[in-house]
Design an enzyme around this catalytic site. Structure first.
Site, PDB file in Angstrom:
ATOM      1  CB  CYS A  93      -0.983  -0.051   1.161  1.00 20.07           C
ATOM      2  SG  CYS A  93      -2.418   0.973   0.828  1.00 20.07           S
ATOM      3  CG  HIS A 189      -3.188  -3.129   4.129  1.00 21.70           C
ATOM      4  ND1 HIS A 189      -2.018  -2.762   4.728  1.00 21.70           N
ATOM      5  CD2 HIS A 189      -3.629  -2.038   3.460  1.00 21.70           C
ATOM      6  CE1 HIS A 189      -1.768  -1.499   4.431  1.00 21.70           C
ATOM      7  NE2 HIS A 189      -2.719  -1.038   3.651  1.00 21.70           N
TER       8      HIS A 189
HETATM    9  N1  GLN Z   1      -1.907   6.794   2.180  1.00 25.94           N
HETATM   10  C1  GLN Z   1      -2.065   5.948   1.060  1.00 25.94           C
HETATM   11  C2  GLN Z   1      -3.419   6.064   0.391  1.00 25.94           C
HETATM   12  O1  GLN Z   1      -4.394   6.435   1.009  1.00 25.94           O
HETATM   13  C3  GLN Z   1      -1.783   4.515   1.457  1.00 25.94           C
HETATM   14  C4  GLN Z   1      -2.728   4.020   2.528  1.00 25.94           C
HETATM   15  C5  GLN Z   1      -2.350   2.679   3.069  1.00 25.94           C
HETATM   16  O2  GLN Z   1      -1.170   2.342   3.182  1.00 25.94           O
HETATM   17  N2  GLN Z   1      -3.355   1.932   3.472  1.00 25.94           N
HETATM   18  O3  GLN Z   1      -3.542   5.777  -0.783  1.00 25.94           O
END
Ligand code: GLN
Length: 238
Positions: A93, A189
């Protein structure tokens, strides 16, 4: 045999149990008599990439990502060398977005590591869903959970998988993640590896092959892992 696993910035990039991926790699090594040493790095630490076999970059909020990306310039060239030398990386992510050239948000641009030819743009709404993808390299589907505002464009790169259920890279319903050399970038995730043992073994195999010239892995009894995976894959059939 021994593998060294580097966990980058666990104090900042640690959403949704990404740390469980480290535990999974360690256990699947130990169950096979391979020792696994985990090294955590904080911002400002020198990272000895030449000694590492697998690097994990987890997910983070935009705020945390911005803090990390300020420091990335310092490790960029060593990290690039590691990747080009077929070092294994699993980036999730926020970590996945940082592999690319940049992540554009309403608060401005975050410069990435440019390790893989991709870029990310913030969009609306956030893409939040269970997700199931298919990669023909693996016998089971790959399952997880996604929550991202960013839309990632991977150009001609190979995706990590084809979206069966969920949003994926940019909600075009087609691709999820990226594979470049021994790097996997993904929005999954979950944590990813405990529910997808084949993906974990893929990383271990590549790392062993690179370090020792032999990536053969003893099979494990994955009954529980397969059950967890199948439960999700059946619930979200596409
Ligand atoms: N901040 C990033 C987004 O919103 C990644 C979020 C995350 O790692 N879940 O796209």
């Amino acid at each position: 045999m021994k593998l060294r696993i580097g966990h980058l910035y666990p104090d900042l990039l640690n959403l949704y149990g990404d740390r469980g991926n480290i535990q999974c790699m360690k256990k699947r090594c130990e169950w096979r008599g391979i020792s696994a040493e985990i090294q955590e790095y904080r911002l400002g630490d020198r990272i000895d990439f030449e000694n590492l076999d697998i690097v994990l970059l987890g997910g983070g909020s935009d705020r945390e990502q911005r803090i990390v990306c300020e420091k990335l310039k310092k490790i960029k060239s060593d990290f690039k060398e590691y990747v080009e030398d077929s070092g294994s990386v699993i980036a999730i992510c926020g970590g996945y977005q940082l592999l690319g050239h940049y992540y554009d948000t309403s608060e401005g641009r975050m410069e990435g590591l440019s390790l893989v030819d991709l870029y990310t743009e913030q969009g609306n709404p956030r893409l939040i869903s269970n997700i199931v993808i298919q990669n023909d390299h693996f016998s089971m589907p790959v399952v997880g959970f996604e929550n991202h505002g960013g839309r990632t464009y991977i150009g001609e790169n190979q995706p990590f998988g084809r979206v069966v259920f969920g949003h994926g890279n940019n909600d075009d319903g087609k691709t999820e993640g990226v594979i470049y050399k021994n790097v996997i970038g993904t929005y999954l995730h979950g944590p990813l590896l405990p529910k997808n043992p084949e993906v974990c073994d893929y990383l271990l195999k590549n790392a062993l092959e690179r370090r020792y010239g032999n990536g053969e892995l003893m099979p494990l009894d994955d009954k529980e892992e397969i059950e967890a995976n199948t439960y999700i894959a059946k619930r979200f059939p596409g």
